[in-house]
Design a protein around this motif. Sequence first.
Motif, PDB file in Angstrom:
ATOM      1  N   ARG A  55      55.465  57.276  16.232  1.00 42.97           N
ATOM      2  CA  ARG A  55      55.164  58.159  15.099  1.00 42.97           C
ATOM      3  C   ARG A  55      53.927  59.012  15.321  1.00 42.97           C
ATOM      4  NH1 ARG A  55      56.720  53.776  11.085  1.00 42.97           N
ATOM      5  NH2 ARG A  55      54.704  52.946  11.638  1.00 42.97           N
ATOM      6  N   GLU A  56      52.927  58.473  15.969  1.00 42.60           N
ATOM      7  CA  GLU A  56      51.644  59.155  16.082  1.00 42.60           C
ATOM      8  C   GLU A  56      51.595  60.028  17.338  1.00 42.60           C
ATOM      9  OE1 GLU A  56      49.263  59.195  13.818  1.00 42.60           O
ATOM     10  OE2 GLU A  56      50.382  57.797  12.559  1.00 42.60           O
ATOM     11  N   GLU A  57      50.973  61.188  17.204  1.00 42.17           N
ATOM     12  CA  GLU A  57      50.841  62.143  18.300  1.00 42.17           C
ATOM     13  C   GLU A  57      49.881  61.638  19.365  1.00 42.17           C
ATOM     14  OE1 GLU A  57      52.257  65.309  18.666  1.00 42.17           O
ATOM     15  OE2 GLU A  57      53.601  64.685  17.068  1.00 42.17           O
ATOM     16  N   GLY A  58      48.684  61.323  18.971  1.00 42.05           N
ATOM     17  CA  GLY A  58      47.682  60.881  19.932  1.00 42.05           C
ATOM     18  C   GLY A  58      46.327  60.797  19.279  1.00 42.05           C
ATOM     19  N   GLY A  59      45.329  60.522  20.106  1.00 48.83           N
ATOM     20  CA  GLY A  59      43.963  60.464  19.634  1.00 48.83           C
ATOM     21  C   GLY A  59      43.649  59.216  18.842  1.00 48.83           C
ATOM     22  N   PRO A  60      42.567  59.291  18.072  1.00 52.54           N
ATOM     23  CA  PRO A  60      42.126  58.122  17.304  1.00 52.54           C
ATOM     24  C   PRO A  60      43.160  57.633  16.277  1.00 52.54           C
ATOM     25  CG  PRO A  60      40.401  59.797  17.358  1.00 52.54           C
ATOM     26  CD  PRO A  60      41.622  60.403  17.970  1.00 52.54           C
ATOM     27  N   ALA A  61      43.943  58.555  15.720  1.00 55.48           N
ATOM     28  CA  ALA A  61      44.950  58.143  14.735  1.00 55.48           C
ATOM     29  C   ALA A  61      46.001  57.253  15.389  1.00 55.48           C
ATOM     30  CB  ALA A  61      45.606  59.372  14.101  1.00 55.48           C
ATOM     31  N   ALA A  95      46.615  53.375  14.459  1.00 63.35           N
ATOM     32  CA  ALA A  95      47.943  52.976  13.981  1.00 63.35           C
ATOM     33  C   ALA A  95      48.497  51.813  14.800  1.00 63.35           C
ATOM     34  CB  ALA A  95      48.896  54.168  14.025  1.00 63.35           C
ATOM     35  N   ILE A  96      48.299  51.851  16.095  1.00 62.82           N
ATOM     36  CA  ILE A  96      48.812  50.777  16.963  1.00 62.82           C
ATOM     37  C   ILE A  96      48.025  49.489  16.727  1.00 62.82           C
ATOM     38  CG2 ILE A  96      49.052  50.032  19.365  1.00 62.82           C
ATOM     39  CD1 ILE A  96      49.799  53.003  19.971  1.00 62.82           C
ATOM     40  N   HIS A  97      46.716  49.593  16.609  1.00 64.84           N
ATOM     41  CA  HIS A  97      45.906  48.400  16.326  1.00 64.84           C
ATOM     42  C   HIS A  97      46.244  47.828  14.947  1.00 64.84           C
ATOM     43  CE1 HIS A  97      43.151  47.922  19.762  1.00 64.84           C
ATOM     44  NE2 HIS A  97      43.427  49.194  19.963  1.00 64.84           N
ATOM     45  N   ASP A  98      46.454  48.697  13.969  1.00 63.11           N
ATOM     46  CA  ASP A  98      46.852  48.216  12.640  1.00 63.11           C
ATOM     47  C   ASP A  98      48.209  47.514  12.701  1.00 63.11           C
ATOM     48  OD1 ASP A  98      44.535  49.187  11.554  1.00 63.11           O
ATOM     49  OD2 ASP A  98      45.464  50.967  10.653  1.00 63.11           O
ATOM     50  N   ALA A  99      49.121  48.080  13.470  1.00 63.04           N
ATOM     51  CA  ALA A  99      50.454  47.466  13.603  1.00 63.04           C
ATOM     52  C   ALA A  99      50.353  46.100  14.266  1.00 63.04           C
ATOM     53  CB  ALA A  99      51.364  48.388  14.413  1.00 63.04           C
ATOM     54  N   PHE A 100      49.414  45.969  15.200  1.00 63.59           N
ATOM     55  CA  PHE A 100      49.229  44.691  15.890  1.00 63.59           C
ATOM     56  C   PHE A 100      48.690  43.632  14.925  1.00 63.59           C
ATOM     57  CE2 PHE A 100      46.813  41.665  18.454  1.00 63.59           C
ATOM     58  CZ  PHE A 100      47.730  41.343  19.441  1.00 63.59           C
ATOM     59  N   LEU A 101      47.796  44.046  14.045  1.00 65.16           N
ATOM     60  CA  LEU A 101      47.111  43.085  13.176  1.00 65.16           C
ATOM     61  C   LEU A 101      47.758  42.900  11.811  1.00 65.16           C
ATOM     62  CD1 LEU A 101      43.452  44.172  13.919  1.00 65.16           C
ATOM     63  CD2 LEU A 101      44.643  42.156  14.798  1.00 65.16           C
ATOM     64  N   GLU A 114      46.389  54.044  24.383  1.00 66.32           N
ATOM     65  CA  GLU A 114      45.722  55.104  25.143  1.00 66.32           C
ATOM     66  C   GLU A 114      46.487  56.415  24.999  1.00 66.32           C
ATOM     67  OE1 GLU A 114      45.411  53.813  29.178  1.00 66.32           O
ATOM     68  OE2 GLU A 114      44.176  52.078  28.662  1.00 66.32           O
ATOM     69  N   ASP A 115      45.736  57.518  24.981  1.00 66.91           N
ATOM     70  CA  ASP A 115      46.361  58.841  24.942  1.00 66.91           C
ATOM     71  C   ASP A 115      47.181  59.067  26.198  1.00 66.91           C
ATOM     72  OD1 ASP A 115      45.553  59.706  22.491  1.00 66.91           O
ATOM     73  OD2 ASP A 115      43.746  60.703  23.220  1.00 66.91           O
ATOM     74  N   GLY A 116      48.311  59.704  26.039  1.00 63.10           N
ATOM     75  CA  GLY A 116      49.162  60.042  27.167  1.00 63.10           C
ATOM     76  C   GLY A 116      50.049  58.915  27.650  1.00 63.10           C
ATOM     77  N   THR A 117      49.980  57.761  26.996  1.00 69.24           N
ATOM     78  CA  THR A 117      50.821  56.626  27.391  1.00 69.24           C
ATOM     79  C   THR A 117      52.013  56.568  26.456  1.00 69.24           C
ATOM     80  OG1 THR A 117      48.890  55.381  28.116  1.00 69.24           O
ATOM     81  CG2 THR A 117      50.898  54.146  27.755  1.00 69.24           C
ATOM     82  N   ASP A 118      53.189  56.459  27.041  1.00 65.88           N
ATOM     83  CA  ASP A 118      54.377  56.217  26.228  1.00 65.88           C
ATOM     84  C   ASP A 118      55.159  55.084  26.868  1.00 65.88           C
ATOM     85  OD1 ASP A 118      55.833  57.270  28.325  1.00 65.88           O
ATOM     86  OD2 ASP A 118      56.265  59.168  27.340  1.00 65.88           O
TER      87      ASP A 118
END
Length: 163
Positions: free
Chosen positions: A64-70, A74-80, A123-127
């Motif tokens: 869902r998220e493009e990149g950067g801090p958001a 979002a990924i850290h929130d999903a983990f926790l 990380e940015d640029g990782t998919d």
Amino acid sequence: MEWGTLGVAAAGALFGIAATVITDVFRSRREKHQRWVDAKQVAYARFLTALAQTHSRMTLAAAREEGGPARRQAIHDAFLSDPQHADAKSVLREVALTAPDHVHRAAESVYQQLRAARDILAEDGTDFSTLEYQQVIRPFFDDLDALQRLMRDDLQPPAERRV
């Protein structure tokens, strides 16, 4: 009444009482063991489910998220953030209380692999197709399958275990 008859009756009563006590002790041990196995089964199932759901939430957030801090947040929130309040770290503590050491060590390792996948995915640029992510997530799923087999084996009666 003769003493012999009275003695035989008393011996029979003592034998009956002893047999009942022994039967109750064995039944109590069996029931206690079954309750322990049931507790382990619940903890194991909750942990495996928490790992799978955490991974799914992370991948959805990454998509869902493009990149950067958001994206990272979002990924850290999903983990926790587990909507069922059973995040993997909490359930890992349940596994630590119920599982034998070798199962707990394997569970801890799988959890650490999921954390590594989270960090790479954030990380940015990782998919999902990047080599770096694939090098972490493939062993995670392989070890998750191995952990499931260890847990299943631990739940078997001792005579049927493969260990």
